[in-house]
Design a protein around this motif. Structure first.
Motif, PDB file in Angstrom:
ATOM      1  N   ARG A 196      27.083 132.909  15.121  1.00  0.00           N
ATOM      2  CA  ARG A 196      27.205 132.273  16.468  1.00  0.00           C
ATOM      3  C   ARG A 196      28.617 132.359  17.150  1.00  0.00           C
ATOM      4  NH1 ARG A 196      24.933 126.651  15.127  1.00  0.00           N
ATOM      5  NH2 ARG A 196      25.448 127.345  12.958  1.00  0.00           N
ATOM      6  N   ARG A 237      31.518 133.060  14.469  1.00  0.00           N
ATOM      7  CA  ARG A 237      31.781 131.628  13.794  1.00  0.00           C
ATOM      8  C   ARG A 237      30.920 131.686  12.388  1.00  0.00           C
ATOM      9  NH1 ARG A 237      34.096 127.330  16.731  1.00  0.00           N
ATOM     10  NH2 ARG A 237      32.846 125.760  15.813  1.00  0.00           N
ATOM     11  N   GLU A 286      29.528 123.003   9.324  1.00  0.00           N
ATOM     12  CA  GLU A 286      28.129 123.097  10.139  1.00  0.00           C
ATOM     13  C   GLU A 286      28.206 122.175  11.194  1.00  0.00           C
ATOM     14  OE1 GLU A 286      24.977 122.692   7.374  1.00  0.00           O
ATOM     15  OE2 GLU A 286      25.021 125.066   6.838  1.00  0.00           O
ATOM     16  N   ARG A 293      30.434 121.494  12.968  1.00  0.00           N
ATOM     17  CA  ARG A 293      31.405 122.104  14.081  1.00  0.00           C
ATOM     18  C   ARG A 293      30.848 123.291  14.710  1.00  0.00           C
ATOM     19  NH1 ARG A 293      36.650 120.102  13.739  1.00  0.00           N
ATOM     20  NH2 ARG A 293      37.518 120.362  15.643  1.00  0.00           N
ATOM     21  N   GLY A 294      29.577 123.384  14.212  1.00  0.00           N
ATOM     22  CA  GLY A 294      29.094 124.845  14.870  1.00  0.00           C
ATOM     23  C   GLY A 294      29.246 126.075  14.013  1.00  0.00           C
TER      24      GLY A 294
END
Length: 171
Positions: free
Chosen positions: A50, A53, A73, A75-76
């Motif tokens: 993503r 990331r 995870e 934090r994306g």
């Protein structure tokens, strides 16, 4: 409370927490704990990258891996977790990562070896070495093994994110 010949007794009185946690602790990640029984990472699902990331996390301590994966995870970040060097190299052969976090002391392959192999596969991917022995690590050796930064254990989440941010900015 102490008496000669009888020993000592200690009582600790701690204050109640002012603020209770806002959400319950995450449940154990069974899939990470089960990974110790798998021989290699071949055929494992790839992370969904993503926007730069994606993280490859390498550490032989399942409990620590579980905490770091959950933290990232939240934090994306998309995370692949390898519990040994052999799996880490297999993941790096199959996928590209934004950053690699590897422990130094592992039973099958040291963090030095893992870093060197991954740096050959993905020369532009920053690698961070996590270790409790930062005093024993020389800058020349980090550079020699393709390592972009050092993250001293134990570390807090903000230190982890700052180290990742710096590594990504430098690369």
């Amino acid at each position: 409370d102490s008496a000669k010949g009888r020993g000592a007794r200690f009582s600790l009185h701690l204050p109640a927490p002012v603020k209770l946690p806002s959400k319950p602790a995450p449940a154990p990640r069974v899939e990470l704990l089960e990974r110790t029984r798998l021989p290699t990472a071949e055929g494992a699902p790839r992370p969904r990258t993503r926007g730069g990331r994606s993280v490859l996390l390498v550490d032989d301590q399942p409990d620590l891996v579980q905490v770091i994966v959950s933290t990232l995870e939240e934090r994306g970040f998309s995370v692949d977790a390898a519990l040994n060097g052999k799996d880490a190299v297999a993941f790096a052969e199959a996928s590209r990562y934004s950053v690699v976090l590897t422990d130094l002391a592992m039973p099958d392959m040291s963090g030095w070896e893992v870093s060197e192999r991954i740096a050959q596969l993905q020369p532009k991917t920053p690698i961070l070495l996590m270790t409790g022995w930062t005093a024993d690590v020389e800058d020349e050796r980090l550079e020699q093994h393709g390592i972009h930064g050092l993250l001293p254990k134990p570390f807090r989440a903000d230190q982890l994110f700052e180290a990742i941010r710096e590594a990504l900015e430098k690369s």
